[in-house]
Write a protein that holds these residues in place. Structure first.
Motif, short mmCIF file in Angstrom:
data_model
loop_
_atom_site.label_atom_id
_atom_site.label_comp_id
_atom_site.label_asym_id
_atom_site.label_seq_id
_atom_site.Cartn_x
_atom_site.Cartn_y
_atom_site.Cartn_z
N ASP A 29 -12.92 -18.77 52.25
CA ASP A 29 -13.75 -18.50 51.08
C ASP A 29 -12.83 -18.14 49.92
OD1 ASP A 29 -15.94 -19.01 52.61
OD2 ASP A 29 -16.67 -16.94 52.70
N ASP B 30 -19.28 -14.35 59.41
CA ASP B 30 -19.29 -15.76 59.83
C ASP B 30 -17.88 -16.35 59.91
OD1 ASP B 30 -19.11 -15.40 57.08
OD2 ASP B 30 -20.17 -17.25 56.58
N HIS B 31 -16.87 -15.50 59.81
CA HIS B 31 -15.48 -15.98 59.88
C HIS B 31 -14.68 -15.27 60.97
CE1 HIS B 31 -15.36 -18.38 56.06
NE2 HIS B 31 -16.48 -17.70 55.91
N VAL C 60 -15.75 -28.38 53.17
CA VAL C 60 -16.48 -27.73 54.28
C VAL C 60 -17.39 -26.64 53.74
CG1 VAL C 60 -14.75 -28.15 56.10
CG2 VAL C 60 -14.55 -26.09 54.68
N HIS C 61 -18.38 -26.24 54.55
CA HIS C 61 -19.21 -25.06 54.29
C HIS C 61 -19.98 -25.12 52.97
CE1 HIS C 61 -16.03 -22.86 56.86
NE2 HIS C 61 -16.97 -23.35 57.64
N GLY C 62 -21.11 -25.77 52.95
CA GLY C 62 -21.97 -25.69 51.77
C GLY C 62 -22.30 -27.06 51.22
N GLU D 63 -13.48 -24.84 50.73
CA GLU D 63 -14.87 -24.42 50.92
C GLU D 63 -15.73 -24.96 49.78
OE1 GLU D 63 -16.92 -21.69 49.43
OE2 GLU D 63 -15.49 -20.40 48.39
N GLU E 54 -20.90 -29.87 50.64
CA GLU E 54 -19.71 -30.70 50.91
C GLU E 54 -19.80 -32.06 50.23
OE1 GLU E 54 -21.66 -29.75 53.67
OE2 GLU E 54 -20.38 -28.73 55.13
N THR F 75 -19.20 -23.68 49.10
CA THR F 75 -20.44 -22.90 49.03
C THR F 75 -21.22 -23.20 47.75
OG1 THR F 75 -19.30 -21.13 50.21
CG2 THR F 75 -21.38 -20.54 49.15
#
Ligand SMILES: [Zn+2]
Length: 331
Positions: free
Chosen positions: A115, A39-40, A301-303, A138, A305, A140
């Motif tokens: 990450d 996903d990156h 970002v990503h999760g 991030e 947030e 997550t």
């Protein structure tokens, strides 16, 4: 109002006012790739990444057939120029080669974690603190419920699961992602002299790790239709547990290794145990890390947030989730 120094543009992160994208999955002119998880990564005209990430990307994506890709290998803590930007990579501790990026323009330093795992792992470079003015972090596991036990404790619990299964005559099967999680547990077990068999997909990633100085002394690939030896541990990605390569693995006792184990093993079908072995930072570590960078402004970002941004605001840091509409509001 001024635009933030980083923006979400059509779902991709981009340094505002530049062509530099961060972990774009669609083809772009120029991208920094923090690490080689699916996903990156994407095929870009120009890719900036560490040597190990570029090697893992080549392994995962293959060589481009038509449009060539220019690879710009970068090392940790070696600043370089890209137009009016100065770029510098810092280890992210997530998987082999994983990097954070600091972009400096007009004296303002913008940090992007990708990450991140702040706790040392057995198969990635130790994460470094990246001092910056504005941080994109991030999130997550950016919810207060995600507090991981110390890694040593988790690894000992996995070892006990393995030993118990073997003394009961069962084959321990450990499920973890092919890149990163598998190598972490393999490094731990194989260095301790425990013989391991791996799914061929994991074996192929191990070869890239070995080429970058991370050996796995007691690890072999599963042979087709041939089961593991009586004392061997099997490591396999979760989605391949029922694949043909695993056909010979009988009398299984299965555990999944994931930070999501904090939510309880009942969420995972067909496993006997779940251990919270993660290659991401947990909630307290993310908060600690954001503070340690010295950033006065943070975008999450990503999760989780919203939860992470709220926690950082409580710490007196100006923090908000980075969302597509955030950019529109701020223009
Ligand atoms: Zn990742």
């Amino acid at each position: 109002m001024r635009r933030p120094p980083i923006e979400l543009h059509r779902g991709e992160l981009r340094v505002t006012g530049s062509s530099l994208h961060l972990d774009a999955t669609r083809r772009v002119e120029c991208a920094f790739v923090s690490h080689a998880h699916g996903d990156h990564i994407g095929r870009h005209d120009r890719t900036i990444a560490t040597d190990a990430t570029l090697a893992l990307m080549r392994h995962r994506l293959g060589e481009p057939k038509r449009r060539p890709t220019e690879h710009l290998p970068a090392s940790f803590r070696a600043p370089f120029g890209l137009g009016e930007l100065t770029l510098e990579l810092f280890a992210a501790g997530h998987v082999l080669g994983s990097a954070q990026l600091r972009v400096t323009r007009n004296g303002v330093a913008l940090g992007y974690t990708g990450d991140l795992c702040t706790e040392p792992t057995h198969a990635a470079e130790a994460a470094e603190v990246m001092p910056c003015d504005v941080l994109v972090v991030e999130s997550t596991f950016g919810h207060p419920r995600y507090v991981f036990p110390p890694k040593d404790e988790t690894l000992l619990a996995v070892r006990k699961f393995v030993d118990d299964a073997r003394s009961d005559g069962a084959t321990p099967v450990l499920l973890g992602y092919a890149l990163g999680k598998a190598q972490e547990i393999l490094k731990y077990l194989s260095d301790a002299g425990v013989p391991c068999r791996v799914h061929p997909v994991v074996h192929a990633v191990n070869k890239v790790y070995e080429a970058h100085g991370v050996p796995f002394p007691n690890v072999k690939a599963l042979a087709p239709d041939e089961g593991p030896g009586f004392d061997e541990v099997v490591v396999c990605p979760p989605h391949l547990a029922r694949s043909p390569a695993m056909r010979g693995v009988r009398r299984r006792r299965t555990a999944i290794l994931t930070g999501w184990a904090i939510d309880g093993s009942r969420f995972f079908k067909g496993v006997d145990a779940a251990f919270p072995l993660s290659d991401h930072a947990d909630f307290p570590s993310l908060v600690r890390y954001a503070k340690a960078t010295g950033a006065g402004r943070v975008f999450t970002v990503h999760g989780h947030e919203d939860e992470l941004a709220a926690a950082l605001r409580k710490e007196g840091i100006r923090a908000e989730p980075l969302k597509e509409q955030t950019q529109l509001e701020l223009i």
